[in-house]
Design a protein around this motif. Structure first.
Motif, PDB file in Angstrom:
ATOM      1  N   UNK A  35      -3.696-131.446  -7.208  1.00 55.38           N
ATOM      2  CA  UNK A  35      -4.187-131.827  -8.785  1.00 55.38           C
ATOM      3  C   UNK A  35      -2.716-132.157  -9.263  1.00 55.38           C
ATOM      4  N   UNK A  36      -1.565-131.234  -9.295  1.00 55.65           N
ATOM      5  CA  UNK A  36      -0.353-131.809  -9.945  1.00 55.65           C
ATOM      6  C   UNK A  36       0.230-132.896  -9.496  1.00 55.65           C
ATOM      7  N   UNK A  37       0.119-133.019  -7.864  1.00 59.23           N
ATOM      8  CA  UNK A  37       0.949-134.286  -7.620  1.00 59.23           C
ATOM      9  C   UNK A  37       0.250-135.534  -7.829  1.00 59.23           C
ATOM     10  N   UNK A  38      -1.297-135.266  -7.917  1.00 57.61           N
ATOM     11  CA  UNK A  38      -1.865-136.393  -8.267  1.00 57.61           C
ATOM     12  C   UNK A  38      -1.669-137.080  -9.576  1.00 57.61           C
ATOM     13  N   UNK A  39      -1.747-136.037 -10.423  1.00 57.90           N
ATOM     14  CA  UNK A  39      -1.420-136.204 -12.011  1.00 57.90           C
ATOM     15  C   UNK A  39      -0.055-136.926 -12.186  1.00 57.90           C
ATOM     16  N   UNK A  40       0.936-136.321 -11.478  1.00 54.28           N
ATOM     17  CA  UNK A  40       2.273-136.564 -11.456  1.00 54.28           C
ATOM     18  C   UNK A  40       2.849-138.099 -11.042  1.00 54.28           C
ATOM     19  N   UNK A  41       2.379-138.123  -9.606  1.00 53.19           N
ATOM     20  CA  UNK A  41       2.717-139.229  -8.998  1.00 53.19           C
ATOM     21  C   UNK A  41       1.764-140.489  -9.156  1.00 53.19           C
ATOM     22  N   UNK A  42       0.352-140.058  -9.103  1.00 51.61           N
ATOM     23  CA  UNK A  42      -0.604-141.121  -9.381  1.00 51.61           C
ATOM     24  C   UNK A  42      -0.716-141.586 -10.686  1.00 51.61           C
ATOM     25  N   UNK A  43      -0.985-140.643 -11.712  1.00 51.32           N
ATOM     26  CA  UNK A  43      -1.101-141.126 -13.082  1.00 51.32           C
ATOM     27  C   UNK A  43       0.285-141.560 -13.785  1.00 51.32           C
ATOM     28  N   UNK A  44       1.225-140.424 -14.101  1.00 51.40           N
ATOM     29  CA  UNK A  44       2.171-140.624 -14.686  1.00 51.40           C
ATOM     30  C   UNK A  44       3.379-141.616 -14.092  1.00 51.40           C
ATOM     31  N   UNK A  45       3.721-141.507 -12.619  1.00 55.15           N
ATOM     32  CA  UNK A  45       4.699-142.393 -12.191  1.00 55.15           C
ATOM     33  C   UNK A  45       4.059-143.703 -11.930  1.00 55.15           C
ATOM     34  N   UNK A  46       3.006-143.916 -11.606  1.00 53.32           N
ATOM     35  CA  UNK A  46       2.321-145.489 -11.499  1.00 53.32           C
ATOM     36  C   UNK A  46       2.126-145.861 -13.068  1.00 53.32           C
ATOM     37  N   UNK A  47       1.687-145.285 -13.851  1.00 52.45           N
ATOM     38  CA  UNK A  47       1.495-145.827 -15.357  1.00 52.45           C
ATOM     39  C   UNK A  47       2.935-146.185 -15.856  1.00 52.45           C
ATOM     40  N   UNK A  48       4.186-145.312 -15.532  1.00 50.84           N
ATOM     41  CA  UNK A  48       5.300-145.932 -15.922  1.00 50.84           C
ATOM     42  C   UNK A  48       5.912-146.932 -15.342  1.00 50.84           C
ATOM     43  N   UNK A  49       5.574-147.082 -13.989  1.00 52.38           N
ATOM     44  CA  UNK A  49       5.966-148.151 -13.063  1.00 52.38           C
ATOM     45  C   UNK A  49       5.148-149.484 -13.641  1.00 52.38           C
ATOM     46  N   UNK A  50       3.990-149.425 -14.030  1.00 50.12           N
ATOM     47  CA  UNK A  50       3.099-150.424 -14.647  1.00 50.12           C
ATOM     48  C   UNK A  50       3.731-150.820 -15.775  1.00 50.12           C
ATOM     49  N   UNK A  51       4.021-150.069 -16.687  1.00 48.23           N
ATOM     50  CA  UNK A  51       4.526-150.553 -18.186  1.00 48.23           C
ATOM     51  C   UNK A  51       6.029-151.136 -17.771  1.00 48.23           C
ATOM     52  N   UNK A  52       6.908-150.674 -17.034  1.00 45.59           N
ATOM     53  CA  UNK A  52       8.171-151.301 -16.778  1.00 45.59           C
ATOM     54  C   UNK A  52       7.849-152.555 -16.174  1.00 45.59           C
ATOM     55  N   UNK A  53       6.855-152.860 -15.342  1.00 42.47           N
ATOM     56  CA  UNK A  53       6.792-154.137 -14.627  1.00 42.47           C
ATOM     57  C   UNK A  53       6.174-154.902 -15.731  1.00 42.47           C
ATOM     58  N   UNK A  54       5.327-154.451 -16.537  1.00 43.19           N
ATOM     59  CA  UNK A  54       4.802-155.357 -17.815  1.00 43.19           C
ATOM     60  C   UNK A  54       5.917-155.768 -18.613  1.00 43.19           C
ATOM     61  N   UNK A  55       6.776-154.852 -18.976  1.00 41.79           N
ATOM     62  CA  UNK A  55       8.071-155.511 -19.737  1.00 41.79           C
ATOM     63  C   UNK A  55       8.883-156.177 -19.131  1.00 41.79           C
ATOM     64  N   UNK A  56       8.998-156.111 -17.645  1.00 44.00           N
ATOM     65  CA  UNK A  56       9.984-156.973 -17.063  1.00 44.00           C
ATOM     66  C   UNK A  56       9.343-157.656 -15.951  1.00 44.00           C
TER      67      UNK A  56
END
Length: 121
Positions: A35-56
């Protein structure tokens, strides 16, 4: 790339909160690490990566961005399935899937870091 990562991160968010709710209702917390890894690696890390790729966008459209995405997308399910199997059965055979998936995620994170240095100026 940005949209794909954010959409998938939202799915991982749903999976994570449903898992959390199911564990709370059942009062069985065996899969808390999953549960913790899905939230951190799946939700948070991928969302941040997606935001970074949207900005750049050049970073997201690069080979590094594409490789990062696929390593993350293949690594998370592999790692989570292995970890769940290991927690549920204590069968050491699941260590292979957990380790391989974890390695994919780590290499993907390193590629995101290199990509940030290269494109995000």
């Amino acid at each position: 790339m940005a949209r794909r990562m954010i959409v998938w991160s939202a799915l991982y968010f749903v999976i994570g909160v449903v898992m959390g709710m199911a564990m709370s209702i059942s009062k069985v917390y065996t899969f808390s690490p999953v549960h913790a890894h899905i939230n951190l690696l799946g939700w948070v890390s991928m969302a941040i990566g997606g935001i970074l790729y949207q900005l750049f966008p050049a970073a997201g459209n690069s080979l590094l961005g594409e490789t990062h995405y696929w390593l993350h997308m293949s690594g998370i399910p592999l790692m989570m399935a292995g970890l769940a199997g290991l927690l549920y059965t204590e069968n050491p055979g699941f260590i292979i899937a957990t380790s391989l998936g974890g390695t994919f995620v780590v290499v993907g994170a390193i590629l995101l870091f290199i990509n940030a240095i290269r494109y995000m100026k």
